[in-house]
Write a protein that holds these residues in place. Structure first.
Motif, PDB file in Angstrom:
ATOM      1  N   VAL A 281       0.865  -1.187   0.000  1.00  0.00           N
ATOM      2  CA  VAL A 281       0.000   0.000   0.000  1.00  0.00           C
ATOM      3  C   VAL A 281       0.896   1.230   0.000  1.00  0.00           C
ATOM      4  N   VAL A 282       0.662   2.111  -0.978  1.00  0.00           N
ATOM      5  CA  VAL A 282       1.457   3.339  -1.109  1.00  0.00           C
ATOM      6  C   VAL A 282       0.518   4.537  -1.061  1.00  0.00           C
ATOM      7  N   ASP A 283       0.791   5.478  -0.176  1.00  0.00           N
ATOM      8  CA  ASP A 283       0.002   6.711  -0.099  1.00  0.00           C
ATOM      9  C   ASP A 283       0.717   7.821  -0.860  1.00  0.00           C
ATOM     10  N   GLY A 284      -0.033   8.544  -1.674  1.00  0.00           N
ATOM     11  CA  GLY A 284       0.568   9.672  -2.385  1.00  0.00           C
ATOM     12  C   GLY A 284      -0.117   9.940  -3.707  1.00  0.00           C
ATOM     13  N   GLU A 285       0.231  11.070  -4.273  1.00  0.00           N
ATOM     14  CA  GLU A 285      -0.329  11.527  -5.554  1.00  0.00           C
ATOM     15  C   GLU A 285       0.610  11.111  -6.677  1.00  0.00           C
ATOM     16  N   ILE A 286       0.058  10.533  -7.734  1.00  0.00           N
ATOM     17  CA  ILE A 286       0.896  10.191  -8.901  1.00  0.00           C
ATOM     18  C   ILE A 286       1.082  11.461  -9.730  1.00  0.00           C
ATOM     19  N   SER A 287       2.321  11.876  -9.884  1.00  0.00           N
ATOM     20  CA  SER A 287       2.583  13.113 -10.638  1.00  0.00           C
ATOM     21  C   SER A 287       2.868  12.810 -12.104  1.00  0.00           C
ATOM     22  N   SER A 288       3.450  11.647 -12.378  1.00  0.00           N
ATOM     23  CA  SER A 288       3.743  11.307 -13.779  1.00  0.00           C
ATOM     24  C   SER A 288       3.941   9.806 -13.917  1.00  0.00           C
ATOM     25  N   ALA A 289       3.882   9.359 -15.161  1.00  0.00           N
ATOM     26  CA  ALA A 289       4.132   7.951 -15.472  1.00  0.00           C
ATOM     27  C   ALA A 289       4.938   7.890 -16.740  1.00  0.00           C
ATOM     28  N   LYS A 290       5.986   7.076 -16.749  1.00  0.00           N
ATOM     29  CA  LYS A 290       6.724   6.921 -18.008  1.00  0.00           C
ATOM     30  C   LYS A 290       6.883   5.449 -18.338  1.00  0.00           C
ATOM     31  N   GLU A 291       6.926   5.195 -19.617  1.00  0.00           N
ATOM     32  CA  GLU A 291       6.973   3.825 -20.101  1.00  0.00           C
ATOM     33  C   GLU A 291       8.401   3.475 -20.508  1.00  0.00           C
ATOM     34  N   GLU A 292       8.863   2.324 -20.057  1.00  0.00           N
ATOM     35  CA  GLU A 292      10.188   1.841 -20.433  1.00  0.00           C
ATOM     36  C   GLU A 292      10.069   0.937 -21.655  1.00  0.00           C
ATOM     37  N   GLU A 293      11.206   0.544 -22.203  1.00  0.00           N
ATOM     38  CA  GLU A 293      11.177  -0.257 -23.439  1.00  0.00           C
ATOM     39  C   GLU A 293      10.537  -1.630 -23.250  1.00  0.00           C
ATOM     40  N   ASN A 294      10.691  -2.200 -22.086  1.00  0.00           N
ATOM     41  CA  ASN A 294      10.146  -3.543 -21.857  1.00  0.00           C
ATOM     42  C   ASN A 294       8.676  -3.512 -21.425  1.00  0.00           C
ATOM     43  N   GLU A 296       7.483  -1.841 -19.144  1.00  0.00           N
ATOM     44  CA  GLU A 296       7.378  -1.559 -17.717  1.00  0.00           C
ATOM     45  C   GLU A 296       7.011  -0.086 -17.569  1.00  0.00           C
ATOM     46  N   MET A 297       6.213   0.200 -16.546  1.00  0.00           N
ATOM     47  CA  MET A 297       5.845   1.579 -16.285  1.00  0.00           C
ATOM     48  C   MET A 297       6.450   2.026 -14.967  1.00  0.00           C
ATOM     49  N   ILE A 298       6.926   3.246 -14.959  1.00  0.00           N
ATOM     50  CA  ILE A 298       7.429   3.806 -13.706  1.00  0.00           C
ATOM     51  C   ILE A 298       6.489   4.937 -13.285  1.00  0.00           C
ATOM     52  N   LEU A 299       5.810   4.714 -12.155  1.00  0.00           N
ATOM     53  CA  LEU A 299       4.873   5.703 -11.629  1.00  0.00           C
ATOM     54  C   LEU A 299       5.574   6.514 -10.553  1.00  0.00           C
ATOM     55  N   SER A 300       5.586   7.826 -10.714  1.00  0.00           N
ATOM     56  CA  SER A 300       6.189   8.706  -9.697  1.00  0.00           C
ATOM     57  C   SER A 300       5.115   9.085  -8.687  1.00  0.00           C
ATOM     58  N   VAL A 301       5.248   8.527  -7.463  1.00  0.00           N
ATOM     59  CA  VAL A 301       4.261   8.772  -6.405  1.00  0.00           C
ATOM     60  C   VAL A 301       4.956   9.586  -5.319  1.00  0.00           C
ATOM     61  N   ASP A 302       4.663  10.887  -5.289  1.00  0.00           N
ATOM     62  CA  ASP A 302       5.354  11.805  -4.369  1.00  0.00           C
ATOM     63  C   ASP A 302       6.873  11.610  -4.487  1.00  0.00           C
ATOM     64  N   THR A 303       7.513  11.090  -3.439  1.00  0.00           N
ATOM     65  CA  THR A 303       8.988  11.001  -3.477  1.00  0.00           C
ATOM     66  C   THR A 303       9.494   9.618  -3.901  1.00  0.00           C
ATOM     67  N   GLN A 304       8.586   8.706  -4.210  1.00  0.00           N
ATOM     68  CA  GLN A 304       9.078   7.374  -4.581  1.00  0.00           C
ATOM     69  C   GLN A 304       8.591   6.938  -5.955  1.00  0.00           C
ATOM     70  N   GLU A 305       9.200   5.862  -6.467  1.00  0.00           N
ATOM     71  CA  GLU A 305       8.819   5.312  -7.770  1.00  0.00           C
ATOM     72  C   GLU A 305       8.254   3.908  -7.575  1.00  0.00           C
ATOM     73  N   VAL A 306       7.188   3.617  -8.308  1.00  0.00           N
ATOM     74  CA  VAL A 306       6.584   2.278  -8.277  1.00  0.00           C
ATOM     75  C   VAL A 306       6.655   1.715  -9.694  1.00  0.00           C
ATOM     76  N   LYS A 307       7.292   0.537  -9.827  1.00  0.00           N
ATOM     77  CA  LYS A 307       7.442  -0.084 -11.156  1.00  0.00           C
ATOM     78  C   LYS A 307       6.411  -1.191 -11.328  1.00  0.00           C
ATOM     79  N   VAL A 308       5.648  -1.079 -12.408  1.00  0.00           N
ATOM     80  CA  VAL A 308       4.589  -2.069 -12.675  1.00  0.00           C
ATOM     81  C   VAL A 308       4.495  -2.372 -14.168  1.00  0.00           C
ATOM     82  N   HIS A 309       3.774  -3.444 -14.485  1.00  0.00           N
ATOM     83  CA  HIS A 309       3.481  -3.744 -15.888  1.00  0.00           C
ATOM     84  C   HIS A 309       2.026  -3.417 -16.249  1.00  0.00           C
ATOM     85  N   SER A 310       1.169  -3.352 -15.222  1.00  0.00           N
ATOM     86  CA  SER A 310      -0.255  -3.104 -15.477  1.00  0.00           C
ATOM     87  C   SER A 310      -0.817  -2.114 -14.463  1.00  0.00           C
TER      88      SER A 310
END
Length: 388
Positions: A281-294, A296-310
């Protein structure tokens, strides 16, 4: 063919008013038509609740589609159902028995005969009758019309998602008809903090244990119901109806709704899953999302990054008035009064103009914060039936 009543919409709201009209002998099923895009009553409700794995309703056992408040409880007794069909102190019914009771009610009343599948695309007035047209070119004439439109097709997706062009089925709203949660690529992020997000996370955690992250903007809001029970009766309704300024009524509705909340048993389930490291469980506002070549998505949630595929959005619906352009045209043509928020200003009997009634979201400036719920559907149906 002419009908006494046409109900536009066959979800919880439309089905409730149809049942109340027939049960109170205001119309016979052959003189009633329920127009809906789907092949059966409560189609969207059934699909959506099934998709998120809902086991029990949030509302108590007296809130259902039949006239007698104890109808659902009596149905359970008569069919020798276990007490476990009702949960907790408020005896909230299981989804299974609620749906079974609803279908049984439709069959007993012969409402299958009233069902008319089609998309409404216009409403007009001719020879003192309402004319409802559908996109397949049909025209139905009726003395009385009830607009029971929902906002279920107005899916709310955050703006940051617009830039993501993910592979099919890897980024969607949980209530999107095309969504398929069994084909997600883990790890998965669920965006949202309310009851839908909670149900979705619990279901997904069984499919992808240890691979699901819930991302929410606020701490958990634990509430038994989505508004204070005082709104079900005169305790709050009396003072609400004394407010003559509709902008003020809108503000009251906004404050009264426990948006993004969940009942305590779901909160405890999520906490247990988090403690067992089955979910994160992560609390915070998603400010941006970027897509990697594989992919994979990197979601910027306040001061941390969450890596997901879906990513699965459990972010609710846009609050704009349902009905779209065909209703807009009718409002202009017939001078139907609306408040600044765009929603109807109606009489106490929920008449927008003579013989045109509203229920559900369209009735909320009159019914109040519970208008979209099953309890609101019942109160709206009671008001309409009492007035005819």
């Amino acid at each position: 063919m002419d009908y006494e009543w046409v109900v536009v919409g066959g979800g919880i709201q439309g089905s409730t008013i149809a049942a109340f009209l027939v049960k109170n002998n205001k119309v016979s099923p052959d003189k009633l038509r329920i127009i809906d895009p789907h092949e059966m009553p409560l189609f969207k409700w059934t699909k959506s609740t099934e998709r998120i794995g809902m086991k029990f309703l949030r509302s108590p056992f007296v809130h259902h589609l039949d006239v007698d408040p104890f109808s659902l409880r009596n149905y359970a007794v008569n069919h020798h159902r276990k007490k476990s069909e009702f949960y907790g102190v408020y005896k909230r019914p299981s989804l299974e028995i609620f749906n079974e009771h609803s279908q049984s009610l439709f069959q007993d009343l012969g409402l299958e005969a009233s069902w008319h599948q089609g998309y409404v695309n216009g409403i007009d007035r001719e020879n003192e009758m309402w004319c409802i047209s559908t996109d397949s070119g049909e025209r139905l004439e009726a003395n009385n019309v009830v607009l029971a439109l929902g906002i279920n097709d107005q899916l709310n997706v955050p703006e940051w998602a617009d830039s993501i062009k993910l592979g099919q089925n890897q980024l969607f709203h949980i209530f999107d008809d095309a969504a398929n949660i069994s084909k997600l690529r883990p790890p998965v992020a669920v965006i949202g903090g309310g009851i839908t997000a909670a149900h979705s996370v619990i279901k997904l955690s069984a499919l992808y244990p240890g691979q699901v992250t819930l991302i929410k903007r606020h701490p958990f809001r634990v509430c038994d119901f989505d508004s204070d029970p005082g709104w079900l009766g005169p305790k709050y309704q009396k003072s609400y109806l004394r407010i003559m300024d509709y902008s003020e009524r809108r503000e009251v509705i906004k404050k009264a709704r426990n948006r993004g909340s969940l009942p305590s048993e779901l909160f405890h389930k999520l906490k247990k899953l988090e403690n067992n490291q089955t979910i994160k469980v992560v609390d915070g506002e998603i400010s941006s999302a970027k897509e990697e070549e594989n992919q994979e998505m990197i979601l910027s949630v306040d001061t941390q990054e969450v890596k997901v595929h879906s990513v699965v959005f459990a972010t609710g619906f846009r609050p704009s008035r349902p009905g779209g352009s065909w209703l807009e045209k009718a409002i202009e043509k017939f001078g139907l009064p609306c408040a600044n928020c765009g929603y109807p200003i109606v009489s106490q009997s929920l008449e927008w103009c003579p013989h045109l009634y509203v229920t559900g979201p369209l009735a909320e400036l009159e019914i109040g914060p519970i208008a979209r719920n099953i309890s609101g559907a019942r109160q709206a149906a009671e008001r309409i039936v009492r007035s005819v």
